[in-house]
Design an enzyme around this catalytic site. Structure first.
Site, PDB file in Angstrom:
ATOM      1  N   CYS A  59       0.825  -1.208   0.000  1.00 28.36           N
ATOM      2  CA  CYS A  59       0.000   0.000   0.000  1.00 28.36           C
ATOM      3  C   CYS A  59       0.868   1.271   0.000  1.00 28.36           C
ATOM      4  CB  CYS A  59      -0.909  -0.033   1.224  1.00 28.36           C
ATOM      5  SG  CYS A  59      -1.765   1.507   1.575  1.00 28.36           S
ATOM      6  N   CYS A 102       0.069   3.732   2.787  1.00 23.77           N
ATOM      7  CA  CYS A 102       0.557   3.239   4.079  1.00 23.77           C
ATOM      8  C   CYS A 102       2.044   3.527   4.229  1.00 23.77           C
ATOM      9  CB  CYS A 102       0.315   1.737   4.199  1.00 23.77           C
ATOM     10  SG  CYS A 102      -1.418   1.247   4.065  1.00 23.77           S
TER      11      CYS A 102
END
Length: 105
Positions: free
Chosen positions: A30, A33
């Site tokens: 991600c 993230c």
């Protein structure tokens, strides 16, 4: 930040942890993230009254489903075992947005 090892561990954390606990849902792939990852140690230092638990979305998909976490990075806050707040979306989050969320719990 402690990484979750098992679903049973999470049940124990929620049932037994007194005070504030924040679950951070993330995944290695991600990009949003990874964007906030460098600021997380600063946030943990700033909010020492909160226990932070990292949950790998891919490893614990059943937990994500259980708590309706369908976008990452996301945060779910508990106090004395009860859910009190959530910051759940698939959008990139800034340090200021995360701090604002934490200030409200």
């Amino acid at each position: 930040m402690r990484a979750l090892e098992s679903e049973k561990e999470l049940s124990n954390i929620i049932a037994e942890e007194k005070g504030k606990t924040v679950l951070f849902f993330s995944a290695d792939w991600c990009p949003d993230c990874r964007f906030i990852e460098p600021i997380l140690p600063e946030i943990e230092e700033e909010y020492q009254n909160i226990t932070f638990i990292y949950i790998d979305r891919d490893k614990f998909i059943d937990i994500c489903v259980q708590y309706d976490i369908f976008g990452i990075p996301s945060f779910l806050a508990f106090e004395d075992g009860a859910e009190v707040s959530r910051f759940v979306s698939k959008d990139r989050k800034t340090k200021e947005e995360i701090e604002s969320f934490l200030d409200k719990i």
